[in-house]
Design a protein around this motif. Sequence first.
Motif, mmCIF file in Angstrom:
data_model
loop_
_atom_site.group_PDB
_atom_site.id
_atom_site.type_symbol
_atom_site.label_atom_id
_atom_site.label_comp_id
_atom_site.label_asym_id
_atom_site.label_seq_id
_atom_site.Cartn_x
_atom_site.Cartn_y
_atom_site.Cartn_z
ATOM 1 N N VAL A 181 0.832 -1.209 0.000
ATOM 2 C CA VAL A 181 0.000 0.000 0.000
ATOM 3 C C VAL A 181 0.870 1.265 0.000
ATOM 4 O O VAL A 181 0.612 2.213 -0.741
ATOM 5 N N TYR A 182 1.908 1.272 0.819
ATOM 6 C CA TYR A 182 2.730 2.472 0.936
ATOM 7 C C TYR A 182 3.540 2.765 -0.324
ATOM 8 O O TYR A 182 3.877 3.917 -0.589
ATOM 9 N N ILE A 183 3.854 1.722 -1.096
ATOM 10 C CA ILE A 183 4.594 1.993 -2.334
ATOM 11 C C ILE A 183 3.700 2.714 -3.345
ATOM 12 O O ILE A 183 4.193 3.287 -4.310
ATOM 13 N N GLY A 184 2.391 2.689 -3.114
ATOM 14 C CA GLY A 184 1.473 3.462 -3.944
ATOM 15 C C GLY A 184 1.076 4.777 -3.323
ATOM 16 O O GLY A 184 0.273 5.515 -3.885
ATOM 17 N N ARG A 185 1.642 5.091 -2.147
ATOM 18 C CA ARG A 185 1.332 6.347 -1.472
ATOM 19 C C ARG A 185 2.509 7.313 -1.487
ATOM 20 O O ARG A 185 2.337 8.518 -1.597
ATOM 21 N N PHE A 186 3.712 6.775 -1.359
ATOM 22 C CA PHE A 186 4.896 7.626 -1.264
ATOM 23 C C PHE A 186 5.665 7.741 -2.575
ATOM 24 O O PHE A 186 6.680 8.439 -2.635
ATOM 25 N N ASN A 187 5.212 7.043 -3.626
ATOM 26 C CA ASN A 187 6.011 7.035 -4.853
ATOM 27 C C ASN A 187 6.092 8.411 -5.510
ATOM 28 O O ASN A 187 7.101 8.766 -6.111
ATOM 29 N N LEU A 188 5.034 9.221 -5.408
ATOM 30 C CA LEU A 188 5.094 10.563 -5.983
ATOM 31 C C LEU A 188 6.133 11.413 -5.266
ATOM 32 O O LEU A 188 6.934 12.108 -5.902
ATOM 33 N N ASN A 189 6.144 11.335 -3.942
ATOM 34 C CA ASN A 189 7.104 12.131 -3.174
ATOM 35 C C ASN A 189 8.543 11.705 -3.435
ATOM 36 O O ASN A 189 9.463 12.528 -3.377
ATOM 37 N N SER A 190 8.746 10.426 -3.748
ATOM 38 C CA SER A 190 10.108 9.942 -3.990
ATOM 39 C C SER A 190 10.681 10.431 -5.320
ATOM 40 O O SER A 190 11.900 10.452 -5.497
ATOM 41 N N VAL A 191 9.813 10.811 -6.267
ATOM 42 C CA VAL A 191 10.293 11.284 -7.572
ATOM 43 C C VAL A 191 9.873 12.734 -7.827
ATOM 44 O O VAL A 191 9.877 13.195 -8.967
ATOM 45 N N LEU A 192 9.539 13.448 -6.747
ATOM 46 C CA LEU A 192 8.985 14.785 -6.902
ATOM 47 C C LEU A 192 9.956 15.750 -7.574
ATOM 48 O O LEU A 192 9.547 16.621 -8.362
ATOM 49 N N ASN A 193 11.254 15.615 -7.312
ATOM 50 C CA ASN A 193 12.235 16.500 -7.945
ATOM 51 C C ASN A 193 12.240 16.326 -9.464
ATOM 52 O O ASN A 193 12.314 17.308 -10.216
ATOM 53 N N GLN A 194 12.135 15.078 -9.907
ATOM 54 C CA GLN A 194 12.113 14.821 -11.350
ATOM 55 C C GLN A 194 10.823 15.329 -11.990
ATOM 56 O O GLN A 194 10.846 15.881 -13.100
ATOM 57 N N VAL A 195 9.709 15.161 -11.295
ATOM 58 C CA VAL A 195 8.434 15.687 -11.794
ATOM 59 C C VAL A 195 8.494 17.211 -11.885
ATOM 60 O O VAL A 195 8.037 17.809 -12.867
ATOM 61 N N SER A 196 9.071 17.835 -10.875
ATOM 62 C CA SER A 196 9.192 19.292 -10.865
ATOM 63 C C SER A 196 10.033 19.803 -12.026
ATOM 64 O O SER A 196 9.707 20.817 -12.662
ATOM 65 N N GLU A 197 11.118 19.099 -12.307
ATOM 66 C CA GLU A 197 11.987 19.516 -13.413
ATOM 67 C C GLU A 197 11.286 19.373 -14.763
ATOM 68 O O GLU A 197 11.401 20.247 -15.622
ATOM 69 N N GLU A 198 10.579 18.267 -14.949
ATOM 70 C CA GLU A 198 9.937 18.035 -16.241
ATOM 71 C C GLU A 198 8.834 19.055 -16.524
ATOM 72 O O GLU A 198 8.718 19.565 -17.640
#
Length: 403
Positions: free
Chosen positions: A1-18
């Motif tokens: 369950v948690y791998i579907g909850r925290f995955n956005l926060n773990s790649v947030l820097n890359q999302v922000s850059e894109e």
Amino acid sequence: VYIGRFNLNSVLNQVSEEFRIQDYQEALLYSSVFIAYAAGSFINGRIVDQNRSRDMILLGAGVSIAANVLVAFSGGWKLILILSLINGYFQSMIWLGGISMIAQWWTSEERGLGGGIANFFSGLSHVTAYLLPAVIAVLYPQFGWRINFIVPMGVMAVFLGLFYRLTKDRPEDAALAPYTETNRGASEAEAALYHEVCEKGKDPWRYFFGKRKFLWWCGLAMLSSLCRYGLLKWIPLYYAEKAGGSILSQSFSNLILPLGMAFGTLILTWIAGRRFYYNKGLVIIISAALCGTLVIIFPTMMSTNVVLIGIFCTGFFLYGINGILWIYAMDEGGRLYSGTAAGILNCFAYIGAAAESFLFPIIVQATGEMISIFIVMEVFCIAMVICGIAVSEKDTTVEEVLE
């Protein structure tokens, strides 16, 4: 369950850059799952009690998988924000359904163990949620951040299938006799709850909010989450600024703190449920006081081994408090309304988690010193001690509790 909850926060820097998003937009994305999880907890706790827990877990996990996969095909941050809110809302069904299911299978004297085991894996999940994206990045670098919303969901889908095949809502659904409550106090409390809410037609939300001690437990839920997510995020940042990462690497912090959390909640939740059934506040007081002691001496720790021991012990006592919340919810709600009670507490817990992403950056910006984080956390720990005193039974001695 948690791998579907925290995955956005773990790649947030890359999302922000894109998507070239601004700081406030990044903060919204970071906290969105927590905000929706808090709102979903408050609403869905009652819905879980009115329906089959197992069905609610399957629904919540199924929608969470779909929302995460859609993030991988998103073309803008606003769509990701919407999907994150949907994800958070439906994920709240999973934990509340689990608490309700534990209350149906475990007697009041054994729920400390049942809740402790569930929280143990919840603590370990922070390790999984940190390691899995790192492994995926090594194995599939060509796919970028989007693969983190597909591969983990495959893992989650497998576990969802196992859950569907292996679980039942109640002992009766497995052709077993319903458990017999051997604790007279718990049996009388459940009968009184049925009389007050079911027979009199009182709204369960109003019933719980009408209990003063329950409000103190809500405060504990919020404060413990504020500190938990604050420590996860800010301890490695503090030492990175203080010593350039020579004392503590973020990897060590992200592994050691959750391990301490996992073992703390397993042991302390069991002790509180088994040995301190009538006075869980004593365990809260001791845990919060020890956690506060560790927080205040963190800035003086300059040895890697000492820091790691301090991080483990802080997670041990802090998440132990979190585990006790859920056996209290099962005590208060019994087999009738444990989902509602846990939903209210979870709502306050994730209000705290969402507030962390805004509160601590404001504090650091206002003071210009990262050490201010520890000072504020110390205040929160003192507040948790006060809450523990408020929920303690003043006429219950330790000798009586240990009998």
